[in-house]
Design a protein around this motif. Structure first.
Motif, PDB file in Angstrom:
ATOM      1  N   VAL A 234     -20.084 -14.212  -8.970  1.00  0.00           N
ATOM      2  CA  VAL A 234     -18.784 -13.531  -9.077  1.00  0.00           C
ATOM      3  C   VAL A 234     -18.900 -12.329 -10.020  1.00  0.00           C
ATOM      4  CG1 VAL A 234     -16.403 -13.762  -9.894  1.00  0.00           C
ATOM      5  CG2 VAL A 234     -17.446 -15.598  -8.547  1.00  0.00           C
ATOM      6  N   LEU A 235     -19.585 -12.525 -11.143  1.00  0.00           N
ATOM      7  CA  LEU A 235     -19.703 -11.452 -12.133  1.00  0.00           C
ATOM      8  C   LEU A 235     -20.515 -10.279 -11.613  1.00  0.00           C
ATOM      9  CD1 LEU A 235     -20.269 -13.597 -15.366  1.00  0.00           C
ATOM     10  CD2 LEU A 235     -18.201 -12.372 -14.703  1.00  0.00           C
ATOM     11  N   ALA A 240     -21.167  -4.836  -9.206  1.00  0.00           N
ATOM     12  CA  ALA A 240     -21.643  -3.996  -8.100  1.00  0.00           C
ATOM     13  C   ALA A 240     -20.476  -3.280  -7.433  1.00  0.00           C
ATOM     14  CB  ALA A 240     -22.395  -4.852  -7.089  1.00  0.00           C
ATOM     15  N   TRP A 241     -19.343  -3.949  -7.321  1.00  0.00           N
ATOM     16  CA  TRP A 241     -18.154  -3.372  -6.686  1.00  0.00           C
ATOM     17  C   TRP A 241     -17.672  -2.153  -7.479  1.00  0.00           C
ATOM     18  CZ3 TRP A 241     -16.043  -5.892  -2.311  1.00  0.00           C
ATOM     19  CH2 TRP A 241     -14.882  -5.328  -1.790  1.00  0.00           C
ATOM     20  N   VAL A 436     -20.561  -4.251   2.267  1.00  0.00           N
ATOM     21  CA  VAL A 436     -21.990  -4.503   2.489  1.00  0.00           C
ATOM     22  C   VAL A 436     -22.610  -5.116   1.233  1.00  0.00           C
ATOM     23  CG1 VAL A 436     -24.215  -3.458   3.058  1.00  0.00           C
ATOM     24  CG2 VAL A 436     -22.136  -2.609   4.135  1.00  0.00           C
ATOM     25  N   LYS A 437     -22.271  -4.563   0.066  1.00  0.00           N
ATOM     26  CA  LYS A 437     -22.805  -5.104  -1.190  1.00  0.00           C
ATOM     27  C   LYS A 437     -22.322  -6.536  -1.404  1.00  0.00           C
ATOM     28  CE  LYS A 437     -21.376  -1.528  -3.689  1.00  0.00           C
ATOM     29  NZ  LYS A 437     -21.152  -0.646  -4.857  1.00  0.00           N
ATOM     30  N   LEU A 438     -21.057  -6.794  -1.079  1.00  0.00           N
ATOM     31  CA  LEU A 438     -20.511  -8.153  -1.201  1.00  0.00           C
ATOM     32  C   LEU A 438     -21.278  -9.118  -0.315  1.00  0.00           C
ATOM     33  CD1 LEU A 438     -18.299 -10.167  -2.104  1.00  0.00           C
ATOM     34  CD2 LEU A 438     -16.903  -9.344  -0.195  1.00  0.00           C
ATOM     35  N   ILE A 443     -25.283 -13.547   0.247  1.00  0.00           N
ATOM     36  CA  ILE A 443     -26.512 -14.010   0.911  1.00  0.00           C
ATOM     37  C   ILE A 443     -27.577 -14.391  -0.112  1.00  0.00           C
ATOM     38  CG2 ILE A 443     -28.479 -13.236   2.316  1.00  0.00           C
ATOM     39  CD1 ILE A 443     -26.439 -11.600   3.967  1.00  0.00           C
ATOM     40  N   GLN A 444     -27.784 -13.530  -1.106  1.00  0.00           N
ATOM     41  CA  GLN A 444     -28.799 -13.826  -2.134  1.00  0.00           C
ATOM     42  C   GLN A 444     -28.501 -15.127  -2.861  1.00  0.00           C
ATOM     43  OE1 GLN A 444     -30.227  -9.545  -3.856  1.00  0.00           O
ATOM     44  NE2 GLN A 444     -28.139 -10.100  -4.192  1.00  0.00           N
ATOM     45  N   SER A 445     -27.245 -15.304  -3.244  1.00  0.00           N
ATOM     46  CA  SER A 445     -26.869 -16.511  -3.976  1.00  0.00           C
ATOM     47  C   SER A 445     -26.981 -17.752  -3.103  1.00  0.00           C
ATOM     48  CB  SER A 445     -25.432 -16.377  -4.507  1.00  0.00           C
ATOM     49  OG  SER A 445     -25.351 -15.301  -5.411  1.00  0.00           O
ATOM     50  N   THR A 446     -26.630 -17.616  -1.828  1.00  0.00           N
ATOM     51  CA  THR A 446     -26.730 -18.752  -0.903  1.00  0.00           C
ATOM     52  C   THR A 446     -28.179 -19.199  -0.747  1.00  0.00           C
ATOM     53  OG1 THR A 446     -24.787 -17.949   0.305  1.00  0.00           O
ATOM     54  CG2 THR A 446     -26.186 -19.576   1.417  1.00  0.00           C
TER      55      THR A 446
END
Length: 495
Positions: A234-235, A240-241, A436-438, A443-446
């Motif tokens: 989340v952080l 990134a947002w 796209v960044k979200l 995906i990375q965290s999953t």
């Protein structure tokens, strides 16, 4: 989502296949990837050693040559970020979290557990431990990042090409890089980045969990680590947002402040005189033995060769695999700098800072081990630094600052990666859409969550190292294309 390239969908498909295999058959996945990794280390170790040494020599040549005057951008462009902020950003994305994770653990291991050539626990092992650690985290690592970043920045800001790895090969292959071959190159870069950052998320969660257990008795286990990953996700998505000039910039500066604070505390509270003496002596040892270390393959010593495969070749593979992500991020924040200024900053500053960091943490840990205060060598890698702090004054403050620094580095690396992945999957856009960044962040965290839950992080690490081999060939082609274009650019400047 708008502007999504086929690179995004192809990489997602490959990631699903790899993660699915790792989740359904983690033991088999680890065995297969370990065998391939070991084969590559045995067969191509000499090639990695020559390649990284060549990249370092090329970097020095470019700094000293007339090419160093060429600006990464138009002649009127100037740097977007101040030098301090720029150093903080490239350092945070490059290897910041690794310094906390291995700062005490690697020199201690080289001293007490498995030295390269010396007798464990000896004075020579002490000197060798820091010399080898400097070597693994020093000039060679940053030469890989520097050359990849230089190539990307030159073609993007000087020649007006999209910010893609494939675009740097156009001087050699022309329009072919806009077709399937270019897609293949970019997919390889994105695949290595996704898995590389997912691995860091997993290992970072394990170390944060260890620190929180030490400070607050938070249980060590998969549940705690999943909660940590969820919070950090989340952080870093929020960061990134907010964009490059806000979240990532501010967090990078925070990293620098926290790192300096923690380093200063260790120097003051640890064996201060020993730290300065070992730093001075080890820098001299590193520089005087740099050529010998750079080309050592130990062909006639099986035991020493095994050590090289486990440490040096592993690191060289790791830096190559991380080069697409770190190189692209460094390139993005380096517009307006000359090649000389850029390469000097990328090569020298992080190497010197890293050397002093390892001297402080490594000397403190080895001093504790050798004087018998505590057996740090028997602790797991993620716990060594906290066990070390436990023997020092203000131990709770040291551990708390360390956890904050790990979290901050953790977030910076991840949000830098989402930014780079967004660029790579939107045809090199300098401002990739937040959606796209979200998506990449989730995906990375999953991936980290799935493989952490089935003890698959080692296999994931192996996969990244395997991906380093084909990307190393891409780096060779990038160098040829870069030198060809720099030669032409210098002629144009002279005219």
């Amino acid at each position: 989502m708008k502007n999504i390239s086929k690179v995004f969908y192809i990489t997602i498909f490959l990631v699903i296949l790899a993660v699915g295999y790792g989740a359904l058959s983690p033991e088999n996945f680890e065995v297969v990837t370990s065998n391939i990794k070991n084969f590559i280390a045995d067969t191509f170790g000499w090639y990695y050693i020559i390649l990284l040494s060549f990249l370092l020599a090329l970097s020095i040549f470019l700094i000293l040559s007339p090419y160093g005057k060429i600006r990464l951008g138009k002649d009127t462009d100037r740097p977007q970020f101040s030098t301090i902020t720029w150093i903080a950003m490239l350092f945070s994305a490059g290897m910041g979290i690794g310094l906390v994770f291995y700062g005490a653990a690697e020199p201690l291991s080289h001293f007490a557990v498995n030295p390269a050539t010396a007798e464990p626990g000896s004075a020579e092992a002490f000197k060798e431990s820091l010399r080898q650690t400097f070597f693994h985290w020093g000039f060679h690592a940053w030469a890989v990042y520097g050359i990849v970043a230089l190539s990307l920045a030159f073609f993007q800001f000087r020649k007006g090409q999209p910010g893609l790895i494939s675009a740097t090969l156009k001087p050699l292959f022309g329009k072919k890089m806009e077709g399937p071959w270019g897609t293949l190159v970019d997919v390889l870069a994105v695949f290595a980045t996704v898995f590389g950052v997912a691995t860091s998320l997993g290992f970072g969660a394990v170390q944060i969990n260890a620190g929180l257990n030490y400070l607050f008795d938070v249980p060590i286990g998969i549940q705690s680590q999943l909660i940590i990953i969820a919070i950090v996700t989340v952080l870093f998505i929020i960061s990134a947002w907010s964009g490059l000039s806000k979240g990532i910039k501010y967090l990078s500066n925070l990293n620098l402040v926290l790192a300096i604070a923690l380093l200063a505390l260790v120097v003051i509270l640890g064996p201060t005189l020993l730290i300065f003496n070992t730093f001075t002596d080890s820098v001299g040892g590193y520089l005087s033995s740099l050529i010998e270390l750079s080309f050592r393959t130990s062909p006639l010593n099986a035991e020493n060769r095994e050590w090289l495969d486990a440490w040096t070749i592993f690191y060289w593979s790791w830096w190559i695999a991380w080069a697409p992500f770190v190189g692209m991020f460094i390139a993005r924040v380096s517009k307006g700098r000359t090649i000389k200024e850029f390469l000097f900053g990328v090569l020298v500053v992080p190497t010197v800072i890293g050397a002093f960091w390892f001297s402080a943490f490594g000397s403190t840990a080895i001093n504790i081990q050798s004087t018998g205060i505590q057996d740090l060598a028997s602790a797991s890698t993620e716990l060594v630094v906290f066990e070390m702090f436990n023997t020092m004054p203000l131990s709770l403050i040291l551990s708390f600052v360390a956890i904050l620094l790990i979290i901050s580095f953790f977030i910076t690396s991840a949000d830098s990666a989402t930014f780079v992945l967004g660029m790579q999957s939107t045809n090199g856009s300098l401002t990739p859409p937040n959606t796209v960044k979200l998506t990449w962040g989730i995906i990375q965290s999953t991936i980290a969550v799935i493989l952490l839950s089935v003890n698959g992080l080692t296999a994931l690490q192996n996969t990244i190292i395997i991906a380093a081999l084909p990307f190393s060939f891409v780096i060779v082609l990038m160098v040829i294309a870069l030198m060809k274009s720099l030669k032409e650019e210098l002629k144009l400047m002279k005219k």
